[in-house]
Design an enzyme around this catalytic site. Structure first.
Site, PDB file in Angstrom:
ATOM      1  N   GLY A 103      -9.915  -1.964  89.634  1.00  6.04           N
ATOM      2  CA  GLY A 103     -10.610  -2.362  88.337  1.00  6.04           C
ATOM      3  C   GLY A 103     -11.502  -3.404  88.870  1.00  6.04           C
ATOM      4  O   GLY A 103     -11.889  -4.384  87.996  1.00  6.04           O
ATOM      5  N   LEU A 125     -14.595  -3.375  88.513  1.00  6.91           N
ATOM      6  CA  LEU A 125     -16.066  -3.439  87.567  1.00  6.91           C
ATOM      7  C   LEU A 125     -15.836  -4.264  86.512  1.00  6.91           C
ATOM      8  O   LEU A 125     -16.501  -4.287  85.511  1.00  6.91           O
ATOM      9  CB  LEU A 125     -16.657  -1.941  87.064  1.00  6.91           C
ATOM     10  CG  LEU A 125     -16.635  -1.315  88.526  1.00  6.91           C
ATOM     11  CD1 LEU A 125     -17.234   0.145  88.002  1.00  6.91           C
ATOM     12  CD2 LEU A 125     -18.092  -1.667  89.440  1.00  6.91           C
ATOM     13  N   GLY A 126     -14.718  -4.703  86.438  1.00  5.51           N
ATOM     14  CA  GLY A 126     -14.110  -5.653  84.914  1.00  5.51           C
ATOM     15  C   GLY A 126     -14.866  -6.974  85.222  1.00  5.51           C
ATOM     16  O   GLY A 126     -15.286  -7.375  85.960  1.00  5.51           O
ATOM     17  N   GLN A 127     -14.297  -7.733  84.059  1.00  2.00           N
ATOM     18  CA  GLN A 127     -14.975  -9.080  83.769  1.00  2.00           C
ATOM     19  C   GLN A 127     -14.482  -9.794  85.059  1.00  2.00           C
ATOM     20  O   GLN A 127     -15.337 -10.581  85.685  1.00  2.00           O
ATOM     21  CB  GLN A 127     -14.440  -9.871  82.685  1.00  2.00           C
ATOM     22  CG  GLN A 127     -14.635 -11.124  82.542  1.00  2.00           C
ATOM     23  CD  GLN A 127     -14.006 -11.911  81.352  1.00  2.00           C
ATOM     24  OE1 GLN A 127     -12.882 -11.553  81.059  1.00  2.00           O
ATOM     25  NE2 GLN A 127     -14.335 -12.848  80.947  1.00  2.00           N
ATOM     26  N   ASP A 178     -12.697   1.454  91.151  1.00  2.00           N
ATOM     27  CA  ASP A 178     -12.322   1.388  89.693  1.00  2.00           C
ATOM     28  C   ASP A 178     -12.341   2.706  89.043  1.00  2.00           C
ATOM     29  O   ASP A 178     -12.876   3.844  89.853  1.00  2.00           O
ATOM     30  CB  ASP A 178     -13.678   0.539  88.774  1.00  2.00           C
ATOM     31  CG  ASP A 178     -13.500   0.330  87.569  1.00  2.00           C
ATOM     32  OD1 ASP A 178     -13.025  -0.947  87.527  1.00  2.00           O
ATOM     33  OD2 ASP A 178     -12.985   1.101  86.523  1.00  2.00           O
ATOM     34  N   TYR A 210       0.176  -4.224  75.486  1.00  2.00           N
ATOM     35  CA  TYR A 210      -0.255  -5.071  76.821  1.00  2.00           C
ATOM     36  C   TYR A 210       0.858  -6.403  77.137  1.00  2.00           C
ATOM     37  O   TYR A 210       1.304  -6.158  78.449  1.00  2.00           O
ATOM     38  CB  TYR A 210      -1.449  -5.979  76.285  1.00  2.00           C
ATOM     39  CG  TYR A 210      -2.391  -6.742  77.259  1.00  2.00           C
ATOM     40  CD1 TYR A 210      -2.654  -6.250  78.509  1.00  2.00           C
ATOM     41  CD2 TYR A 210      -2.313  -8.180  77.237  1.00  2.00           C
ATOM     42  CE1 TYR A 210      -3.200  -7.016  79.465  1.00  2.00           C
ATOM     43  CE2 TYR A 210      -2.806  -9.002  77.871  1.00  2.00           C
ATOM     44  CZ  TYR A 210      -3.553  -8.600  79.343  1.00  2.00           C
ATOM     45  OH  TYR A 210      -4.053  -9.360  80.109  1.00  2.00           O
ATOM     46  N   LYS A 260       2.981  -5.951  80.842  1.00  2.00           N
ATOM     47  CA  LYS A 260       2.686  -7.095  81.668  1.00  2.00           C
ATOM     48  C   LYS A 260       4.061  -7.764  82.182  1.00  2.00           C
ATOM     49  O   LYS A 260       4.188  -8.228  83.311  1.00  2.00           O
ATOM     50  CB  LYS A 260       1.743  -8.087  81.206  1.00  2.00           C
ATOM     51  CG  LYS A 260       0.242  -7.561  81.358  1.00  2.00           C
ATOM     52  CD  LYS A 260      -0.056  -7.289  82.575  1.00  2.00           C
ATOM     53  CE  LYS A 260      -1.626  -7.391  83.005  1.00  2.00           C
ATOM     54  NZ  LYS A 260      -2.029  -7.470  84.442  1.00  2.00           N
ATOM     55  N   ILE A 308     -10.201 -15.905  79.858  1.00  2.00           N
ATOM     56  CA  ILE A 308     -11.179 -16.518  80.864  1.00  2.00           C
ATOM     57  C   ILE A 308     -12.644 -16.331  80.214  1.00  2.00           C
ATOM     58  O   ILE A 308     -12.857 -15.459  79.885  1.00  2.00           O
ATOM     59  CB  ILE A 308     -11.034 -15.515  82.161  1.00  2.00           C
ATOM     60  CG1 ILE A 308      -9.549 -15.498  82.593  1.00  2.00           C
ATOM     61  CG2 ILE A 308     -11.998 -15.749  83.230  1.00  2.00           C
ATOM     62  CD1 ILE A 308      -9.151 -16.713  83.421  1.00  2.00           C
TER      63      ILE A 308
END
Ligand SMILES: NC(=O)c1ccc[n+]([C@@H]2O[C@H](COP(=O)([O-])OP(=O)(O)OC[C@H]3O[C@@H](n4cnc5c(N)ncnc54)[C@H](O)[C@@H]3O)[C@@H](O)[C@H]2O)c1
Length: 316
Positions: A8, A10-12, A34, A141, A145, A171
């Site tokens: 992942g 390429l995420g924030q 990714d 979600y 988690k 974040i």
């Protein structure tokens, strides 16, 4: 020799984490991956396509690249997860299981998995929420988690796999826009203010949520990665946050710089999600066990965000 796989990436968070890891351990020590292809990746890091729902692909990449450690950042976040719960389940639950299982089989040293305040629910104490408490989330979600947290404990206790993580709050960052979480307003609001646009907020003005600035999030992950294992009392259940604020409070801080900036409130489905999340977190386990110590307070976050966004948006 260290070779870290970032999923992942390429995420924030993954984008900036990859740069932080490369700066710390060397560019050749980081392999980014990714399910999407990078449009342009300025970091010059080696990239490989990887869908974490495919266990064979994970196993092959670990073997081919001699992966020693994994930062597992691939996920479907809260708002996207409510739009496509089946995808969230596959990526977050099956994907995390695949990462843990392939890491175990290959003898990977450490697996880092960020968790989230999304694991909490309406029955969790909302103020100064402790690490160990009621986990009954109502979003897909959150459910996936909690599953990831329990899987991590299982792999640690049953197979002695070194799995570590922390529960991030919202974040705040300026480099890569957030995907679709419930706390994204705390980033979008800056883009609007700096571009001279009014902002319509999807949460009510008095909804307090815990938050943190990206540099502190990255330092926390690296600090936990490097911490001595015998000091760690938890697996992924470390709450971390730097401060809590409401939309009205951050609006007030931004108006110190942009007095003309205007906000309106039009709560949508994300308000319901936010109401089941904590208003503030107890982070004392993270502080005591591995030295969690955020440096940015809200004022410094706001100043730094505005300064950096001005530079970025001017060049667009
Ligand atoms: N950003 C936050 O505010 C925040 C808060 C709490 C926890 N977290 C956690 O931090 C981690 C990273 O979050 P983020 O904000 O960078 O998320 P993001 O949505 O910005 O990035 C996730 C990345 O995962 C990739 N991805 C999606 N499906 C995939 C698949 N099947 N295989 C491989 N990659 C896939 C996406 O393309 C994307 O680049 C997640 O575990 C998230 O739960 C984030």
């Amino acid at each position: 020799m260290t070779k870290i796989l970032v999923t992942g990436a390429l995420g924030q968070i993954g984008t900036e984490l990859a740069g932080e890891l490369a700066a710390r351990y060397g560019k050749s020590s980081v392999l980014i991956s990714d399910v999407r292809k990078p449009q342009s990746f300025a970091g010059e890091l080696e990239f490989v396509g990887l869908d974490v729902t495919n266990p064979d692909a994970i196993g092959s990449i670990i073997a081919e690249h001699g992966i020693t450690d994994i930062f597992h950042m691939a996920a479907i976040l809260s708002a996207s997860g409510e739009k496509n719960p089946a995808l969230a389940y596959r990526v977050n639950s099956d994907g995390t299981f695949n990462i843990l299982e392939e890491a175990r089989k290959a003898g990977v040293r450490k697996v880092m998995i960020p968790s989230t305040i999304g694991v909490f629910g309406a029955e969790t104490p909302r103020i100064n929420t402790p690490d160990i408490t009621v986990l009954r989330p109502t979003t897909m979600y959150g459910i996936t988690k909690v599953n990831a947290e329990l899987l991590a404990l299982y792999y640690r206790d049953r197979y002695a796999l070194d799995v570590r993580g922390l529960r991030f709050p919202g974040i705040i960052s300026y480099l890569t826009p957030p995907s679709a979480g419930t706390t994204d307003y705390a980033v979008d609001i800056f883009y609007h203010a700096v571009q001279g646009k009014d902002y319509q907020c999807y949460l009510k003005k008095d909804t307090a949520l815990p938050m943190m600035y990206m540099p502190d999030a990255l330092h926390s992950l690296v600090k936990l990665f490097e911490a001595k294992g015998d000091k760690l009392r938890h697996c992924l259940e470390y709450n971390v946050s730097a401060y809590s604020f409401t939309p009205e409070e951050i609006y007030g801080e931004i108006r110190e710089v942009y007095p003309e900036f205007r906000i309106t409130y039009e709560p949508d489905f994300r308000q319901k999600i936010a109401e089941t999340w904590p208003a503030s977190l107890d982070s004392h386990f993270a502080r005591e066990d591995w030295g969690f110590a955020p440096e940015y307070d809200l004022k410094h976050t706001v100043q730094d965000m505005i300064q950096n966004l001005r530079k970025i948006l001017v060049h667009q």
